[in-house]
Design a protein around this motif. Structure first.
Motif, PDB file in Angstrom:
ATOM      1  N   ASP A 133      42.959  18.674  -4.840  1.00 34.43           N
ATOM      2  CA  ASP A 133      43.128  20.034  -4.321  1.00 34.43           C
ATOM      3  C   ASP A 133      42.626  20.960  -5.419  1.00 34.43           C
ATOM      4  N   ASP A 135      40.524  24.740  -6.730  1.00 35.05           N
ATOM      5  CA  ASP A 135      40.095  26.089  -6.394  1.00 35.05           C
ATOM      6  C   ASP A 135      38.604  26.004  -6.045  1.00 35.05           C
ATOM      7  N   LEU A 155      39.189  23.349   3.863  1.00 36.28           N
ATOM      8  CA  LEU A 155      39.540  24.531   3.073  1.00 36.28           C
ATOM      9  C   LEU A 155      40.849  25.089   3.608  1.00 36.28           C
ATOM     10  N   LEU A 156      41.844  25.212   2.727  1.00 38.36           N
ATOM     11  CA  LEU A 156      43.119  25.811   3.124  1.00 38.36           C
ATOM     12  C   LEU A 156      43.178  27.194   2.505  1.00 38.36           C
ATOM     13  N   ARG A 157      43.353  28.195   3.346  1.00 32.71           N
ATOM     14  CA  ARG A 157      43.253  29.578   2.885  1.00 32.71           C
ATOM     15  C   ARG A 157      44.541  30.052   2.203  1.00 32.71           C
ATOM     16  N   GLU A 158      44.360  30.762   1.113  1.00 34.38           N
ATOM     17  CA  GLU A 158      45.466  31.454   0.423  1.00 34.38           C
ATOM     18  C   GLU A 158      46.655  30.523   0.200  1.00 34.38           C
ATOM     19  N   ARG A 159      46.376  29.344  -0.312  1.00 38.08           N
ATOM     20  CA  ARG A 159      47.423  28.322  -0.471  1.00 38.08           C
ATOM     21  C   ARG A 159      48.192  28.493  -1.765  1.00 38.08           C
ATOM     22  N   TRP A 160      47.569  29.134  -2.774  1.00 39.12           N
ATOM     23  CA  TRP A 160      48.206  29.269  -4.076  1.00 39.12           C
ATOM     24  C   TRP A 160      48.381  30.735  -4.439  1.00 39.12           C
ATOM     25  N   SER A 167      44.771  32.367  -4.144  1.00 37.36           N
ATOM     26  CA  SER A 167      43.516  31.599  -4.092  1.00 37.36           C
ATOM     27  C   SER A 167      43.587  30.517  -3.020  1.00 37.36           C
ATOM     28  N   ASP A 168      42.400  30.076  -2.604  1.00 39.83           N
ATOM     29  CA  ASP A 168      42.286  29.033  -1.579  1.00 39.83           C
ATOM     30  C   ASP A 168      42.318  27.648  -2.226  1.00 39.83           C
ATOM     31  N   SER A 169      42.478  26.616  -1.393  1.00 40.49           N
ATOM     32  CA  SER A 169      42.373  25.218  -1.830  1.00 40.49           C
ATOM     33  C   SER A 169      41.200  24.568  -1.121  1.00 40.49           C
ATOM     34  N   ALA A 170      40.315  23.931  -1.884  1.00 39.96           N
ATOM     35  CA  ALA A 170      39.344  23.012  -1.277  1.00 39.96           C
ATOM     36  C   ALA A 170      39.940  21.620  -1.437  1.00 39.96           C
TER      37      ALA A 170
END
Ligand code: COA
Length: 185
Positions: A133, A135, A155-160, A167-170
């Protein structure tokens, strides 16, 4: 299963459990704002943070719930790599890695992670899947994963939210079958 005595060797590196004497070098690496830029927590500021992490790792390694190995290059602690969030039922774990800035750009992480992944997919851990996971702005990390054969799966948006920054997660994944296929080439 305990990982306390685990050591892995690569052409340039020794991977071994972290020890209390690593604390100053571990702090120096993790206090560097450029190293911590895309991590899931802010840069460290206190030696106690490094000491606490080493103590927690020792307990987790003894219990066999979590694997973290120091990366030693030319006798120096230059970073670490981990397989964590290990699900025995699903035979998967997440991979994480940090290298001090002085060691960047020489393929050292590729070498360390090749050994770590080999171990993860070996009968000792018997993983079927390793995931990451990251950035999506972390180009160096994405390159490391892609060179190892990971697939970007989503891609999970605005996960962190780290120190107020969203920030997102790839998400990346690598299957045991893909790794053994690559090894045969
Ligand atoms: C990500 C990290 C491990 C890469 O380590 P490294 O030893 O420099 O990696 P490599 O030398 O194997 O380089 C990997 C590739 O990424 C490229 N690269 C490295 N940093 C880069 C950057 N900032 N931007 C674009 N490409 C970069 C290298 O040129 C190389 O490309 P190549 O495979 O085409 O030759 C290291 O930069 C690091 O520890 N960063 C801070 C912690 C971190 O972000 N960890 C990952 C959290 S998910």
């Amino acid at each position: 299963m305990s990982f306390t005595a685990l050591t892995l060797h690569t052409p340039r590196l020794l991977l071994r459990p972290t020890v209390p004497d690593d604390a100053p070098a571990l702090l120096e690496i993790n206090a560097d704002a450029q190293v911590a830029r895309y991590l899931s927590r802010p840069a460290w500021t206190e030696l106690a943070q490094a000491e606490a992490r080493i103590a927690q790792d020792a307990a987790d390694m003894a219990a066999g719930t979590h694997l973290r190995l120091a990366i030693v290059h030319e006798g120096r602690f230059v970073g670490d790599c981990t397989l964590f969030d290990w699900s025995r039922q699903c035979r998967r774990a997440e991979i994480g890695y940090v290298l001090g800035r002085a060691a960047w750009g020489r393929g050292l992480m590729n070498e360390a992670l090749t050994a770590l992944i080999d171990f993860g997919f070996s009968p000792a851990m018997a993983l079927n899947r390793i995931e990451a996971d990251i950035d999506p702005r972390n180009d160096g990390s994405a390159k490391v994963l892609e060179r190892l054969g990971f697939t970007r799966e989503g891609l999970l948006r605005e996960r962190w939210i780290v120190a107020g920054e969203v920030s997102d997660s790839a998400l990346y994944g690598l299957l045991q079958a893909e790794w053994s296929q690559q090894a045969r080439r």
